[in-house]
Motif scaffolding. Structure first.
Motif, PDB file in Angstrom:
ATOM      1  N   SER A  27       0.838  -1.199   0.000  1.00 35.65           N
ATOM      2  CA  SER A  27       0.000   0.000   0.000  1.00 35.65           C
ATOM      3  C   SER A  27       0.871   1.247   0.000  1.00 35.65           C
ATOM      4  O   SER A  27       1.748   1.400   0.864  1.00 35.65           O
ATOM      5  CB  SER A  27      -0.896   0.036   1.241  1.00 35.65           C
ATOM      6  OG  SER A  27      -1.924  -0.908   1.175  1.00 35.65           O
ATOM      7  N   TRP A  70      -3.412   5.526   4.320  1.00 35.03           N
ATOM      8  CA  TRP A  70      -3.443   5.213   2.894  1.00 35.03           C
ATOM      9  C   TRP A  70      -3.350   6.489   2.073  1.00 35.03           C
ATOM     10  O   TRP A  70      -4.001   7.492   2.390  1.00 35.03           O
ATOM     11  CB  TRP A  70      -4.760   4.529   2.597  1.00 35.03           C
ATOM     12  CG  TRP A  70      -4.709   3.359   1.661  1.00 35.03           C
ATOM     13  CD1 TRP A  70      -3.645   2.604   1.313  1.00 35.03           C
ATOM     14  CD2 TRP A  70      -5.845   2.797   0.993  1.00 35.03           C
ATOM     15  NE1 TRP A  70      -4.026   1.605   0.470  1.00 35.03           N
ATOM     16  CE2 TRP A  70      -5.374   1.696   0.248  1.00 35.03           C
ATOM     17  CE3 TRP A  70      -7.203   3.114   0.942  1.00 35.03           C
ATOM     18  CZ2 TRP A  70      -6.205   0.908  -0.540  1.00 35.03           C
ATOM     19  CZ3 TRP A  70      -8.042   2.326   0.173  1.00 35.03           C
ATOM     20  CH2 TRP A  70      -7.551   1.246  -0.567  1.00 35.03           C
ATOM     21  N   GLY A  75      -2.088   2.017  -7.073  1.00 42.02           N
ATOM     22  CA  GLY A  75      -1.474   0.819  -6.534  1.00 42.02           C
ATOM     23  C   GLY A  75      -0.904   0.014  -7.685  1.00 42.02           C
ATOM     24  O   GLY A  75      -0.205   0.544  -8.549  1.00 42.02           O
ATOM     25  N   GLN A 126      -5.875   4.255  -5.277  1.00 43.15           N
ATOM     26  CA  GLN A 126      -6.182   3.312  -4.197  1.00 43.15           C
ATOM     27  C   GLN A 126      -7.517   3.660  -3.528  1.00 43.15           C
ATOM     28  O   GLN A 126      -8.282   2.777  -3.152  1.00 43.15           O
ATOM     29  CB  GLN A 126      -5.062   3.337  -3.153  1.00 43.15           C
ATOM     30  CG  GLN A 126      -3.743   2.780  -3.646  1.00 43.15           C
ATOM     31  CD  GLN A 126      -2.647   2.821  -2.596  1.00 43.15           C
ATOM     32  OE1 GLN A 126      -1.845   1.915  -2.511  1.00 43.15           O
ATOM     33  NE2 GLN A 126      -2.610   3.871  -1.797  1.00 43.15           N
TER      34      GLN A 126
END
Length: 542
Positions: free
Chosen positions: A242, A325, A331, A337
């Protein structure tokens, strides 16, 4: 002639194997020879497990969706098995490399893993999963790079370093194994290693003014660690696949089994600097160092090693909550994402998992919901596929704590494909726990002290928590995750404390679908090793 026959057989196998993964994506070949060897990481002669003569083992580099063909030859005197921490094995738990899914490679035999880095980027590692071999080495780094054309939220660094750090024992692994099997816990580790070396035994070479990526994994057996570089700040950019908000830190806590990526700029006066790893929440605190060497430096490291946090729980918890995040970053695919709104999906059920340290039959064991896992004589995935009775019972572990007397069981929890579940890890012990789930990435929506209750959901982060595969649970505290069960198979849920895992703090999650479509799960590999009660059966004709 014999070598030619082996080569032809391998080529034929690969042609068929690649068709089972994704033939239109590149594939990479690796040949590994697993042997015993002698090392002196803490100044004491030890027997280690080497891969191609290396400790740690060779680096795996791949690009998203690459096929990895890894031919492993076992030259040890006992069976050997490798697992891939963080690789999700999409539709393919056959290749997961834990004993619940895969037969160990017998001595003087080989097995070819056929893996795919499907829809993944990031930093991971591999390790030996059986017989406490992890205490002897045979671990190494995995780097999965983004495909060309997929935006990465930072400029290409001047260099990319893998840092495999963790605690280490001077005692050979087979003695440690006997200690555990006798019903005792392990002693405290003897030291820490960075890339297989002790104090100042490893050097990272940098050029002034350049920025470098450090991929740090805690590959140890028992201790959380703190990582820092003297005089430098670290910009966090990635956690287990991530991309994160790019917060800066002077030091980072990295719990067992976890992996982080940071960017470090060589912007200090030219000299050598300490790279420091110290243990967290231990007594005594263990410390080791490597060296960050500027190319124009003539001054060696000297003076006291920079200190770091030691036993502060609140400090670590606050740092963990700060990791978020990056919603706008891509990603493994070009879409952001944040286009996956995990917090808006209704969960189908809640699973609560409580760890404990019971004494069973006069011996130290560890358990989940009062069930201490014992290995079956046949990998559970094979038993499920061949419908072999008596190997395991489905739902042989409760989905909430019972607080009853602990007992031994080959524990398998049932679940259904495409469920969206909430899992709460409840820890009433005095030690930090670290939990890993094979086959998945999950969203760490909350963590706090005390008892989890439904009211705890009011404190969840339902917008930008990080997705990862390993999470910590602080002492007398809880951690909650959301996870989409979108990967059919038999998946290991385990403690990353290796003594606890070995003595029962693990179970298997069977994610089931009645569909027989290869879109949902790949067929049993043609070359699958068959052991236990599956021996003598047939996979599929070549």
């Amino acid at each position: 002639m014999r070598e030619n026959r082996i080569l032809c057989s391998l080529i034929i196998f690969v042609l068929f194997a690649v068709n089972e993964v994704t033939a239109d994506n590149p594939y990479r070949f690796f040949t590994w020879k697993v042997t015993y060897g002698v090392i002196y990481p803490l100044g004491v002669k030890q027997q280690a497990i080497l891969i191609n003569g290396q400790f740690p083992g060779p680096q795996i580099d791949a690009v998203t969706n690459d096929n990895l063909i890894i031919n492993v030859y076992n030259y040890l005197k006992e069976p050997f098995l490798i697992s891939w921490n963080g690789l999700q094995q999409r539709r393919n738990s056959w290749q997961d490399g834990v004993y619940g899914t895969t037969c160990a490679i017998p001595p003087l035999r080989n097995f070819t893993y056929v893996l795919q880095a499907k829809d993944q980027i990031g930093s991971y590692f591999y390790f030996p999963s059986t017989a406490f071999h992890k205490a002897a080495g045979a671990f190494g780094g995995i780097r999965i790079w983004s495909r060309p054309g997929i935006p990465v939220p930072f400029a290409p660094p001047a260099g990319d370093f893998t840092v495999l750090a963790g605690d280490w024992f001077k005692t050979n692994h087979y003695i440690l194994r006997r200690v555990l099997e006798s019903g005792r816990n392990l002693p405290s580790p003897d030291g820490l290693l960075i890339n297989g070396r002790g104090w100042n035994g490893y050097t990272f070479n940098v050029n002034p003014g350049k920025t470098y990526r450090f991929r740090i994994s805690n590959v140890g057996l028992s201790a959380s660690i703190n990582f820092r570089i003297q005089g430098h700040v670290m910009k966090l950019v990635e956690v287990e696949g991530s991309h994160t908000l790019q917060n800066t830190y002077s030091s980072l806590d990295i719990h067992l089994g976890q992996s982080y990526s940071v960017l470090v700029t060589a912007d200090q006066p030219p000299k050598d600097y300490y790279v420091v790893v110290s243990s967290r929440f231990t007594s005594p605190i263990l410390t080791t160092t490597a060296v960050l060497h500027y190319s124009n430096s003539w001054q060696k490291v000297s003076g006291p090693v920079p200190g770091g946090p030691t036993t502060e729980i609140a400090w670590s918890l606050q740092q963990a909550r700060s990791i978020r995040w990056n919603l706008t970053a891509s990603g493994p695919r070009p879409n952001p994402q944040g286009s996956y709104h995990y917090g808006l999906i209704k969960t189908s059920r809640t699973i609560i998992l409580a760890n404990s340290a019971p004494i069973i039959n006069g011996k130290q064991r560890f358990a989940v919901n009062s069930v201490s896992f014992v290995q079956a004589d046949t990998p559970l995935k094979l038993a499920d596929y061949f419908k072999i009775p008596g190997v395991f019972n489905l739902n042989s572990i409760p989905t909430t704590p019972t607080w009853g007397n602990a007992y031994l069981q080959t524990s398998v929890m049932g679940s259904n494909f495409r469920e969206y579940v909430e899992i709460v890890f409840q820890n009433w012990e005095d030690t930090v726990q670290s939990w890993h789930i094979d086959g998945y990435s999950f969203f760490v929506v909350g963590m706090d002290g005390g008892q989890w209750t439904p009211a705890s959901r009011a404190r969840y982060n339902l917008r930008d928590t990080v997705a990862r595969c390993t999470t910590q649970v602080y002492p007398k505290a809880w951690t909650a995750i959301y996870m989409a069960l979108d990967n059919v198979g038999m998946w290991n849920v385990r403690s990353e404390s290796w003594a606890r895992q070995y003595l029962g703090q693990q179970f298997y999650l069977r994610v089931y679908t009645s569909s027989t479509s290869f879109r949902d799960e790949l067929p049993i590999p043609r070359n699958a090793l068959l052991c236990g009660r599956a021996r003598g059966r047939h996979t599929r004709p070549l």
